[in-house]
Design an enzyme around this catalytic site. Structure first.
Site, PDB file in Angstrom:
ATOM      1  N   GLU A  72      27.971 -13.621   1.340  1.00  0.00           N
ATOM      2  CA  GLU A  72      27.101 -13.220   1.994  1.00  0.00           C
ATOM      3  C   GLU A  72      26.321 -14.235   3.050  1.00  0.00           C
ATOM      4  O   GLU A  72      25.859 -14.053   4.175  1.00  0.00           O
ATOM      5  CB  GLU A  72      25.946 -12.466   1.301  1.00  0.00           C
ATOM      6  CG  GLU A  72      26.132 -11.178   0.644  1.00  0.00           C
ATOM      7  CD  GLU A  72      27.012 -11.360  -0.681  1.00  0.00           C
ATOM      8  OE1 GLU A  72      27.363 -10.372  -1.384  1.00  0.00           O
ATOM      9  OE2 GLU A  72      27.510 -12.666  -0.847  1.00  0.00           O
ATOM     10  N   GLU A  92      29.618  -8.485  -7.772  1.00  0.00           N
ATOM     11  CA  GLU A  92      28.356  -8.228  -8.377  1.00  0.00           C
ATOM     12  C   GLU A  92      28.441  -6.921  -9.311  1.00  0.00           C
ATOM     13  O   GLU A  92      28.131  -6.847 -10.257  1.00  0.00           O
ATOM     14  CB  GLU A  92      27.354  -7.948  -7.194  1.00  0.00           C
ATOM     15  CG  GLU A  92      27.015  -9.177  -6.630  1.00  0.00           C
ATOM     16  CD  GLU A  92      25.848  -8.980  -5.413  1.00  0.00           C
ATOM     17  OE1 GLU A  92      24.768  -9.600  -5.575  1.00  0.00           O
ATOM     18  OE2 GLU A  92      26.217  -8.302  -4.436  1.00  0.00           O
TER      19      GLU A  92
END
Length: 697
Positions: free
Chosen positions: A126, A106
């Protein structure tokens, strides 16, 4: 202390992330990134910025040591740090090598440009913690690799090598040479050519048929995810990247992660994540304890377990000498190993050259003398103490000083086995689970005299052969089998009381177990359980006998291996089929025991089976057989098919509430068919329930 080192190379500032081992994005690292961006912006001599990590990792994402602490939400949080990067007044280039995962990816997506080595591993994992990417991953990734590829990556969490993204907006350059040299050259090119400050957020997400695609994906993911809410929440966030402006999509992402963080499934997955990392920590064995070199391994026994154990070491590139008593058995074992590798080749998972190289590491032998130079020997022979005595007496005579002597026993006393040698400090239990080359769990049995360096070596070796190792003290059955004995006994008790074979298994499987207790008994082999029961009956004269299970074994019904057990099996088919003959045996045994069958609910079946595990687990903790409750959970998650989304028996009991568990146990204790004392709460369970605490508090 983690930090971000700031340096300059001519007109380019370099911010190097430094938080070993995986550059977790700690508060200090996030602060360092923001401070570095500010410093570069204020320096007129700096015209571009490169953010990089180490060869091993650009960044593996969030710093797990901060989980559960205030630092997680202390500014600058990751989205804030990414905002500084994205809005920097000078071009920011990510130089990526090693792992680039989760928040690390990210962060890279927040940079204006990205340069990577071809073998860098990229992922948004995640979902494996029951959550979704929370710093823009669901919004930015679809913009650079397309909706379908992004959704696959986010829902699976699977790493993908960077070379697969060459030619997409994700990567501006893929370099085989020196990464930093290439990144600096690229940064200067950006400056010289006055290239724009590209923002991934400004890209449009396109798909020719978003409605049809997301409808199909929702049905597919929903069917596959079942007990896991995170994958569908990931889909909702990715869908928002197509249908909503970037900032509104970010809100969907934030709302999704907040909701998921509150789910029991996410709590269970996060518990399992940390539990697995705790298993290697042994309270009285320092992490810097010297270990012994294991360059050659011996395995005694070329049966199913011995060959499976051997494959683990062959896969790790460690030579194995496998010993059998007869040529026929040895040949059969070697052929079994060969078939495993041939299967890998046929499936395209291994080249013929690699398969041959693995087989070349295997030395078959009919003589213990060929074990003289091994560093570790593991016996995988018949589970009988007399046989173990013969093996270890020979090993003590033949093996070199310092060699580790290990038993694959699943129930027997490792201290007694160690006593058959003149070097008990070198003896340890290494309990593999079948099939040994596939099952992830390895119970490491620490004898009273096992040396600390032997234990440390076993734990290190487990990582080498990619096992999750859990340390157990010595007791009958250790952690896993001692607990499963109580679980199985309670299932059989309910079979006596009125539940059917099929109902018991279906109830447990609906709870989430991979397999019900009676199907599991058929798979393992009824004769194994019968042998253990007969030994326990002899050692405990007042013990209640499992009449139905014993009767089936007396009839030669040992499960899949004989085509009949609690179920019947057709040749070449593992499907468990209802057998009226078993119903007849059950009815006869109930009549002999004077039991009038009653209806038993699925809820009662689940509670009695699972709470039997919990109570015995609490006793194991009391006795110090297991170091911590989470170790017990790892045994059951990796070795016994306990549903991962429930976190293991001890975690599940804490989620239910230990006081509620004890209350139910008191009701079960009133059952006239229960053996006296079976449902008496372990002292630790009763104490923690009264205090309103968890097991490890």
């Amino acid at each position: 202390m983690s930090t971000a080192h700031y340096d300059s190379n001519g007109n380019v500032a370099v911010i190097r992330l430094d938080n070993p081992p995986v550059n977790g994005l700690s508060l200090e690292l996030r602060q360092g990134i923001v401070e570095g961006i500010k410093k570069a912006e204020q320096d007129d001599a700096i015209e571009a910025i490169v953010i990089t990590g180490s060869d091993r990792a650009f960044s593996g994402g969030a710093d797990i040591t901060e989980f559960g602490t205030p630092k997680v939400m202390q500014e600058p949080i990751l989205t804030t740090a990414i905002h500084y990067v994205e809005t920097a007044k000078k071009p920011v280039i990510a130089a990526i090598s090693g792992n680039c995962m989760g928040g690390g990816l990210e962060l890279a997506l927040g940079c204006h440009y990205r340069v990577s080595t071809p073998d860098a591993q990229m992922a948004l994992p995640e979902v494996k913690l029951g959550i979704l990417p929370g710093a823009g991953g669901t919004q930015r990734l679809p913009r650079v690799i397309g909706v379908e590829h992004a959704l696959n990556m986010i829902v699976s969490g699977t790493p993908v090598p960077a070379k697969q993204f060459q030619g997409t907006p994700l990567l501006d350059e893929v370099v085989d040479g020196d990464l930093m040299e290439a990144a600096l050259a690229f940064a200067r090119k950006v400056v010289a050519d006055k290239m724009p400050l590209k923002k991934v957020r400004d890209l449009k997400v396109k798909h020719p048929n978003p409605e049809g695609f997301f409808m199909f994906a929702r049905n597919t993911i929903g069917a596959m995810a079942k007990n896991y809410p995170a994958p569908l929440k990931c889909l909702e966030a990715v869908e928002a990247s197509v249908k909503k402006p970037f900032d509104e999509g970010m809100k969907v992402e934030r709302d999704g992660i907040k909701q998921l963080m509150q789910t029991p499934e996410s709590a269970a997955l996060r518990h399992a994540f940390f539990a697995e990392r705790k298993t290697s920590k042994i309270s009285d064995v320092p992490s810097d304890t010297p270990t012994r070199d294991i360059n050659k391994v011996g395995v005694i026994g070329a049966g199913t377990m011995g060959t499976g154990i051997s494959i683990n070491f062959l896969n790790a590139g460690i030579p194995v000498t496998i010993v059998e008593m007869k040529q026929e058995g040895l040949d059969r074992g070697v052929e079994a190993v060969r078939k495993v590798y041939e299967g890998q080749v046929k499936k395209g998972r291994m080249t013929e050259e690699k398969a041959k190289a693995k087989m070349d590491l295997l030395t078959p032998s009919l003589s213990y003398d060929d074990l003289k130079d091994v560093d570790l020997v593991i016996e995988a022979v018949f589970e009988e103490m007399g046989v173990k005595e013969q093996v270890f007496t020979k090993l003590d005579e033949i093996c070199k000083p310092g060699a580790i002597l290990a038993s694959n026993t699943s129930t027997l006393d490792v201290n007694k086995i160690a006593g058959f040698t003149k070097r008990p400090e070198d003896v340890i239990g290494l309990h593999f689970f079948s099939p040994a080359n596939i099952m992830k769990l390895l119970e490491v049995i620490r004898g009273d005299k096992t040396a600390k360096d032997v234990l440390a070596t076993a734990m290190k070796l487990a990582k080498t052969i990619r096992k999750t190792a859990v340390v157990s003290g010595v007791c009958d059955g250790f952690i896993g089998n001692r607990m499963i004995n109580q679980y199985s006994r309670e299932a059989l008790t309910m079979l006596e009381e009125g539940a059917s074979v099929q109902q018991i298994d279906k109830a447990i499987e609906k709870f989430g177990f991979a397999m019900g207790p009676l199907r599991m008994a058929d798979l393992a082999g009824g004769d194994i359980g019968w042998a253990i029961r007969k030994r326990l009956y002899a050692e405990n004269p007042g013990m209640k006998k499992n009449l139905i299970a014993d009767r089936l074994c007396e009839m030669g019904r040992f499960g899949q291996k004989t085509g009949a057990g609690f179920y019947k099996y057709e040749p070449g088919n593992r499907k468990a089929l209802h057998d009226p003959e078993v119903d007849k045996v059950v009815d006869e045994c109930r009549a002999e025991m004077g039991i009038t069958p009653r209806k038993i609910s699925n809820d009662e079946i689940v509670k009695r089976c699972v709470y039997a595990l919990v109570n015995e687990g609490a006793r194991i903790l009391e006795e110090g057989i297991a170091q911590r409750a989470s170790d017990i959970d790892m045994v059951y998650l990796t070795g016994y098919g306990f549903p991962v989304f429930r976190g293991g028996p001890m975690h599940y009991a804490e989620q239910v509430g230990l006081a509620n568990v004890v209350r139910d146990m008191e009701a079960f204790d009133a059952n006239p068919n229960t053996q006296k004392g079976f449902w008496e709460p372990a002292d630790l369970l009763a104490k923690r329930a009264a205090e309103g605490k968890g097991f490890d508090q």
